[in-house]
Design a protein around this motif. Structure first.
Motif, PDB file in Angstrom:
ATOM      1  N   ALA A  20       0.862  -1.184   0.000  1.00  0.00           N
ATOM      2  CA  ALA A  20       0.000   0.000   0.000  1.00  0.00           C
ATOM      3  C   ALA A  20       0.899   1.236   0.000  1.00  0.00           C
ATOM      4  N   VAL A  21       0.779   2.056  -1.042  1.00  0.00           N
ATOM      5  CA  VAL A  21       1.648   3.215  -1.225  1.00  0.00           C
ATOM      6  C   VAL A  21       0.833   4.489  -1.065  1.00  0.00           C
ATOM      7  N   GLU A  22       1.399   5.469  -0.354  1.00  0.00           N
ATOM      8  CA  GLU A  22       0.767   6.765  -0.144  1.00  0.00           C
ATOM      9  C   GLU A  22       1.642   7.867  -0.713  1.00  0.00           C
ATOM     10  N   GLY A  23       1.035   9.008  -0.966  1.00  0.00           N
ATOM     11  CA  GLY A  23       1.793  10.219  -1.295  1.00  0.00           C
ATOM     12  C   GLY A  23       2.195  10.371  -2.746  1.00  0.00           C
ATOM     13  N   LEU A  24       1.645   9.581  -3.649  1.00  0.00           N
ATOM     14  CA  LEU A  24       1.989   9.702  -5.060  1.00  0.00           C
ATOM     15  C   LEU A  24       0.833  10.300  -5.835  1.00  0.00           C
ATOM     16  N   GLY A  25       1.145  11.269  -6.712  1.00  0.00           N
ATOM     17  CA  GLY A  25       0.151  11.822  -7.615  1.00  0.00           C
ATOM     18  C   GLY A  25      -0.005  10.930  -8.836  1.00  0.00           C
ATOM     19  N   GLU A  26      -0.929  11.300  -9.697  1.00  0.00           N
ATOM     20  CA  GLU A  26      -1.208  10.480 -10.884  1.00  0.00           C
ATOM     21  C   GLU A  26       0.014  10.362 -11.786  1.00  0.00           C
ATOM     22  N   ASN A  27       0.718  11.469 -12.028  1.00  0.00           N
ATOM     23  CA  ASN A  27       1.913  11.439 -12.887  1.00  0.00           C
ATOM     24  C   ASN A  27       3.032  10.615 -12.255  1.00  0.00           C
ATOM     25  N   GLN A  28       3.175  10.712 -10.940  1.00  0.00           N
ATOM     26  CA  GLN A  28       4.205   9.940 -10.244  1.00  0.00           C
ATOM     27  C   GLN A  28       3.902   8.447 -10.327  1.00  0.00           C
ATOM     28  N   TRP A  29       2.619   8.085 -10.201  1.00  0.00           N
ATOM     29  CA  TRP A  29       2.238   6.677 -10.334  1.00  0.00           C
ATOM     30  C   TRP A  29       2.582   6.160 -11.723  1.00  0.00           C
ATOM     31  N   GLU A  30       2.242   6.951 -12.745  1.00  0.00           N
ATOM     32  CA  GLU A  30       2.526   6.529 -14.118  1.00  0.00           C
ATOM     33  C   GLU A  30       4.029   6.334 -14.334  1.00  0.00           C
ATOM     34  N   GLY A  31       4.838   7.279 -13.824  1.00  0.00           N
ATOM     35  CA  GLY A  31       6.291   7.160 -13.949  1.00  0.00           C
ATOM     36  C   GLY A  31       6.839   5.950 -13.214  1.00  0.00           C
ATOM     37  N   LEU A  32       6.331   5.704 -12.016  1.00  0.00           N
ATOM     38  CA  LEU A  32       6.779   4.553 -11.225  1.00  0.00           C
ATOM     39  C   LEU A  32       6.440   3.246 -11.930  1.00  0.00           C
ATOM     40  N   ILE A  33       5.211   3.107 -12.403  1.00  0.00           N
ATOM     41  CA  ILE A  33       4.802   1.883 -13.094  1.00  0.00           C
ATOM     42  C   ILE A  33       5.605   1.708 -14.378  1.00  0.00           C
ATOM     43  N   HIS A  34       5.859   2.808 -15.088  1.00  0.00           N
ATOM     44  CA  HIS A  34       6.653   2.732 -16.321  1.00  0.00           C
ATOM     45  C   HIS A  34       8.070   2.252 -16.019  1.00  0.00           C
ATOM     46  N   ASP A  35       8.705   2.845 -15.002  1.00  0.00           N
ATOM     47  CA  ASP A  35      10.067   2.434 -14.636  1.00  0.00           C
ATOM     48  C   ASP A  35      10.116   0.978 -14.176  1.00  0.00           C
ATOM     49  N   LEU A  36       9.129   0.574 -13.392  1.00  0.00           N
ATOM     50  CA  LEU A  36       9.103  -0.816 -12.922  1.00  0.00           C
ATOM     51  C   LEU A  36       8.884  -1.781 -14.085  1.00  0.00           C
ATOM     52  N   SER A  37       8.009  -1.428 -15.001  1.00  0.00           N
ATOM     53  CA  SER A  37       7.719  -2.313 -16.136  1.00  0.00           C
ATOM     54  C   SER A  37       8.919  -2.482 -17.052  1.00  0.00           C
ATOM     55  N   HIS A  38       9.781  -1.464 -17.112  1.00  0.00           N
ATOM     56  CA  HIS A  38      10.944  -1.533 -17.986  1.00  0.00           C
ATOM     57  C   HIS A  38      12.219  -1.943 -17.255  1.00  0.00           C
ATOM     58  N   HIS A  39      12.125  -2.217 -15.981  1.00  0.00           N
ATOM     59  CA  HIS A  39      13.280  -2.675 -15.211  1.00  0.00           C
ATOM     60  C   HIS A  39      13.555  -4.138 -15.593  1.00  0.00           C
ATOM     61  N   PRO A  40      14.818  -4.517 -15.805  1.00  0.00           N
ATOM     62  CA  PRO A  40      15.106  -5.891 -16.251  1.00  0.00           C
ATOM     63  C   PRO A  40      14.747  -6.974 -15.234  1.00  0.00           C
ATOM     64  N   CYS A  41      14.709  -6.658 -13.963  1.00  0.00           N
ATOM     65  CA  CYS A  41      14.411  -7.670 -12.948  1.00  0.00           C
ATOM     66  C   CYS A  41      12.921  -7.774 -12.626  1.00  0.00           C
ATOM     67  N   VAL A  42      12.150  -6.786 -13.030  1.00  0.00           N
ATOM     68  CA  VAL A  42      10.721  -6.777 -12.719  1.00  0.00           C
ATOM     69  C   VAL A  42       9.954  -7.466 -13.834  1.00  0.00           C
ATOM     70  N   ASP A  43       9.136  -8.434 -13.449  1.00  0.00           N
ATOM     71  CA  ASP A  43       8.351  -9.189 -14.413  1.00  0.00           C
ATOM     72  C   ASP A  43       7.007  -8.519 -14.678  1.00  0.00           C
ATOM     73  N   PHE A  44       6.412  -7.946 -13.639  1.00  0.00           N
ATOM     74  CA  PHE A  44       5.062  -7.398 -13.756  1.00  0.00           C
ATOM     75  C   PHE A  44       4.879  -6.318 -12.698  1.00  0.00           C
ATOM     76  N   ALA A  45       4.231  -5.214 -13.067  1.00  0.00           N
ATOM     77  CA  ALA A  45       3.919  -4.155 -12.106  1.00  0.00           C
ATOM     78  C   ALA A  45       2.608  -3.498 -12.500  1.00  0.00           C
ATOM     79  N   GLU A  46       1.750  -3.278 -11.502  1.00  0.00           N
ATOM     80  CA  GLU A  46       0.501  -2.571 -11.765  1.00  0.00           C
ATOM     81  C   GLU A  46       0.026  -1.869 -10.502  1.00  0.00           C
ATOM     82  N   ARG A  47      -0.835  -0.876 -10.726  1.00  0.00           N
ATOM     83  CA  ARG A  47      -1.445  -0.136  -9.623  1.00  0.00           C
ATOM     84  C   ARG A  47      -2.904  -0.546  -9.537  1.00  0.00           C
ATOM     85  N   GLU A  48      -3.331  -0.866  -8.329  1.00  0.00           N
ATOM     86  CA  GLU A  48      -4.747  -1.156  -8.112  1.00  0.00           C
ATOM     87  C   GLU A  48      -5.459   0.149  -7.773  1.00  0.00           C
ATOM     88  N   SER A  49      -6.763   0.151  -7.870  1.00  0.00           N
ATOM     89  CA  SER A  49      -7.544   1.376  -7.684  1.00  0.00           C
ATOM     90  C   SER A  49      -7.446   1.954  -6.268  1.00  0.00           C
TER      91      SER A  49
END
Length: 117
Positions: A20-49
């Motif tokens: 459970a993550v707090e303190g992130l705006g919509e743009n920050q969430w998008e950037g975080l998910i994008h970075d995680l999705s393109h990280h070589p060690c991360v297989d899957f990343a998503e944000r729940e509602s």
């Protein structure tokens, strides 16, 4: 339907984390998910509602502490509380266990175990 894993990740060492993550705006969430999705060690990343981050990563090369550092770099933080502390302790334990199992060289039970030098 199961998701296909990245070719670089070994399926037996994939770890699923839900934080459970707090303190992130919509743009920050998008950037975080994008970075995680393109990280070589991360297989899957998503944000729940409800503001929960779901990540699956290769435990032999990455850890929950590195995930927390990335969340902190985007200005987010993990919700505090007793249950979160217990989950993080368990996540750290399983990270260490997966890394140790990946390095372990099995031996046949009918042979003498290898001697430590």
């Amino acid at each position: 339907m199961s998701k296909a894993h990245k070719a670089t990740n070994q399926e037996q060492f994939l770890l699923r984390r839900k934080l459970a993550v707090e303190g992130l705006g919509e743009n920050q969430w998008e950037g975080l998910i994008h970075d995680l999705s393109h990280h070589p060690c991360v297989d899957f990343a998503e944000r729940e509602s409800n503001g929960t981050l779901k990540v699956t990563y290769d435990g032999t090369h990455w850890s929950v502490d590195e995930l927390l550092e990335l969340i902190k770099a985007y200005g987010g933080r993990i919700k505090t509380g007793w249950w979160t502390r217990c989950k993080l302790a368990w996540y750290r334990f399983t990270d260490d266990n997966v890394r140790a199992n990946a390095k372990h060289e099995p031996f046949c039970c009918s042979k003498i175990p290898p001697m430590k030098k």
